[in-house]
Design an enzyme around this catalytic site. Structure first.
Site, PDB file in Angstrom:
ATOM      1  N   LYS A  27       0.838  -1.208   0.000  1.00 35.29           N
ATOM      2  CA  LYS A  27       0.000   0.000   0.000  1.00 35.29           C
ATOM      3  C   LYS A  27       0.870   1.253   0.000  1.00 35.29           C
ATOM      4  CE  LYS A  27      -3.078   0.487   3.491  1.00 35.29           C
ATOM      5  NZ  LYS A  27      -3.033   1.801   4.176  1.00 35.29           N
ATOM      6  N   ARG A  32       2.918   5.969  -3.214  1.00 35.25           N
ATOM      7  CA  ARG A  32       4.063   6.780  -3.637  1.00 35.25           C
ATOM      8  C   ARG A  32       4.306   6.675  -5.133  1.00 35.25           C
ATOM      9  NH1 ARG A  32       4.188   5.589   1.660  1.00 35.25           N
ATOM     10  NH2 ARG A  32       5.515   6.744   3.108  1.00 35.25           N
ATOM     11  N   ARG A 128      -8.780  11.976  12.607  1.00 34.15           N
ATOM     12  CA  ARG A 128      -7.352  11.679  12.856  1.00 34.15           C
ATOM     13  C   ARG A 128      -6.502  12.951  12.927  1.00 34.15           C
ATOM     14  NH1 ARG A 128      -5.424   6.707   9.383  1.00 34.15           N
ATOM     15  NH2 ARG A 128      -3.667   6.903  10.825  1.00 34.15           N
ATOM     16  N   ASP A 320       2.011  -1.428  11.753  1.00 38.91           N
ATOM     17  CA  ASP A 320       0.692  -1.845  11.258  1.00 38.91           C
ATOM     18  C   ASP A 320       0.375  -3.307  11.572  1.00 38.91           C
ATOM     19  OD1 ASP A 320       0.199   0.666  10.224  1.00 38.91           O
ATOM     20  OD2 ASP A 320       1.049   0.194   8.267  1.00 38.91           O
ATOM     21  N   LYS A 347      -4.540   5.315  14.882  1.00 40.26           N
ATOM     22  CA  LYS A 347      -4.610   4.717  13.540  1.00 40.26           C
ATOM     23  C   LYS A 347      -6.076   4.767  13.058  1.00 40.26           C
ATOM     24  CE  LYS A 347      -0.259   3.834  13.125  1.00 40.26           C
ATOM     25  NZ  LYS A 347       0.529   4.583  12.159  1.00 40.26           N
TER      26      LYS A 347
END
Ligand code: S3P
Length: 439
Positions: A27, A32, A128, A320, A347
């Site tokens: 991901k 990117r 967030r 993660d 998160k």
């Protein structure tokens, strides 16, 4: 969009993981590839691109800024780069769904543009923290309005950016990357120092596209005013998605599973290091470099796990992967203690609380602490748990089914599509009995 449909998982107890699979593309690298490919001169061909909602949100945002992007088709994307100054003002607000990486990296990149833009997201993203990016960007001269430090972000046009030297207050690749992307548009040399190593995909891809980045220990520097040259990008399989299968194989007797072409960048392999410390049987083969990133096939066979104190230096390298690692801890003999992981609370959900609550429902002794969790390994029972619309919580409780005493129902799993659209299919293929129910 995932949030409009409600999906629950029903997982039957038992099974083990056997076979060989390739999980979808990374991901972080997929995001990117779109961002840097769009700003490059020339045509970038991406293969192995993650066709999940998060990376697709990034893709859609660059289309909305005038970049011609063909695909994705079977993981192939062709980006017709517009150069550093070629983006156009989006006609509408840019909606980034559930994706923290999209909003935080884009805020840096857009701070340097000659047009105003507004970045929005779903309910989770709108809650967030964004000051971690808007504060350093303001120091560079950007003008960004937010909703009390949360999205939407209104990034105002045409402010001249100046380089900064910045010490990251937390280990965050998103914040580091945001500042580096803004640094490409700033006058002078921008320098970022991190408290500990975080994923370095941005630095690697910038270098691969001919933009010089200087890395010295914990410090990265970039000079403004450079350019990117298009290149082909092969996105490895995502070690964060592979994690659910690694943990599944580690906890279920009889398992022997190979995950092929997985990205094993040293800044991402905390999960392998931690599982090995717990006693897991993991071996790597076919190790090679692709597009500046190390990849390998990972084979994992069942071996009894023991509880450990997780070394704090591994936390950013496995950030993660903790929801799944907590399931491994629940199946291990003895106590596992995690500290120094307060970032998990901000998160896609509060991952410490979400996992502690769900594990308790399943009969596991799991106690949250301010910056971590204490789990006493034992027996996983059955029950109905909440994913809190968090993809990684949903998949973690799904693999717990391999060791459960009865059926596990996991609510609100639609967001699994943000990172791992074919999770249910692959999990069934290698040995988990899981059904997806639409509500
Ligand atoms: C990411 C960085 C990490 C990670 C996220 C992806 C990235 O976030 O949790 O899933 O691609 O840079 P933080 O930078 O907030 O730690």
């Amino acid at each position: 969009m995932s949030s409009e449909s409600k999906k629950n998982y029903i997982v039957q107890p038992g099974g083990s993981f056997k076979g060989s699979i390739r999980v979808p593309g990374d991901k972080s690298i997929s995001h990117r590839s779109i961002m840097l490919g769009s700003l490059a001169e020339g045509v970038t061909e991406v293969t192995g691109f993650l066709e999940g909602e998060d990376a697709l949100a990034t893709l859609a945002s660059f289309r909305a800024m005038g970049v011609q992007i063909d695909g994705p088709k079977e993981g192939k994307v062709t980006i017709h780069g517009v150069g550093m100054k070629g983006l156009k003002a989006p006609k509408e607000d840019v909606y980034l769904g559930n994706s923290g990486t999209s909003i935080r990296l884009l805020s840096g990149l857009l701070a340097g543009q000659q047009f105003t833009s507004t970045l929005t997201g779903d309910k989770s993203l709108s809650g967030r923290p964004m000051r971690r990016v808007t504060d350093p960007l303001a120091l560079m001269g950007a003008v960004i309005d937010s909703n009390d430090g949360k999205p939407p972000l209104l990034i105002k046009a045409g402010n001249k950016l100046t380089a900064i030297t910045y010490k990251l207050p937390m280990a965050s690749a998103q914040v580091k990357s945001c500042i580096l992307l803004a640094g490409m548009y700033a006058e002078g040399t921008t320098t970022v120092t991190e408290p500990g190593p975080t994923r370095d995909h941005t630095e690697r891809m910038l270098s691969g596209m001919g933009y010089q980045v200087e890395v010295q220990g914990d410090t990265v520097s970039i000079e403004g005013g450079g350019k990117l040259t298009a290149t082909n990008i092969d996105v490895p399989a995502d070690i964060s998605s592979a994690t659910f299968f690694m943990v599944g194989a580690a906890i279920s007797e009889g398992s022997d599973l190979t995950l092929t072409h997985v990205g094993v960048n040293p800044t991402r392999i905390g999960v392998i290091n931690i599982l090995r410390l717990m006693g897991a049987d993991i071996s790597l083969s076919n190790e090679k470099m692709t597009g500046g990133e190390p990849v390998a096939d990972i084979r994992i066979k069942y071996a009894p796990l023991k509880g450990i104190n997780i070394p704090e230096d591994q936390v950013p390298l496995a950030i993660d992967e903790f929801p799944a690692l907590f399931v491994a801890a629940a199946c291990a003999e003895g106590q596992t203690v995690l500290t120094g992981a307060e970032e998990l609370r901000v998160k896609e959900s509060d991952r410490i609380q979400a996992m502690a609550d769900g594990l308790q429902i399943l009969g596991v002794d799991a106690q949250s602490t301010t910056d971590g969790i204490i789990i006493n390994g034992g027996v996983i029972g059955s029950g109905e748990v909440e994913s809190h619309d968090d993809h990684r919580i949903a998949m973690s409780f799904a693999i717990a089914g391999l060791q459960a005493g009865g059926t596990i129902q996991i609510n609100d799993c639609a967001n699994v599509a943000t990172s791992f659209p074919n999770f249910v299919e692959l999990a069934n293929e290698v040995g988990l009995d899981i059904d997806e129910i639409d509500e």
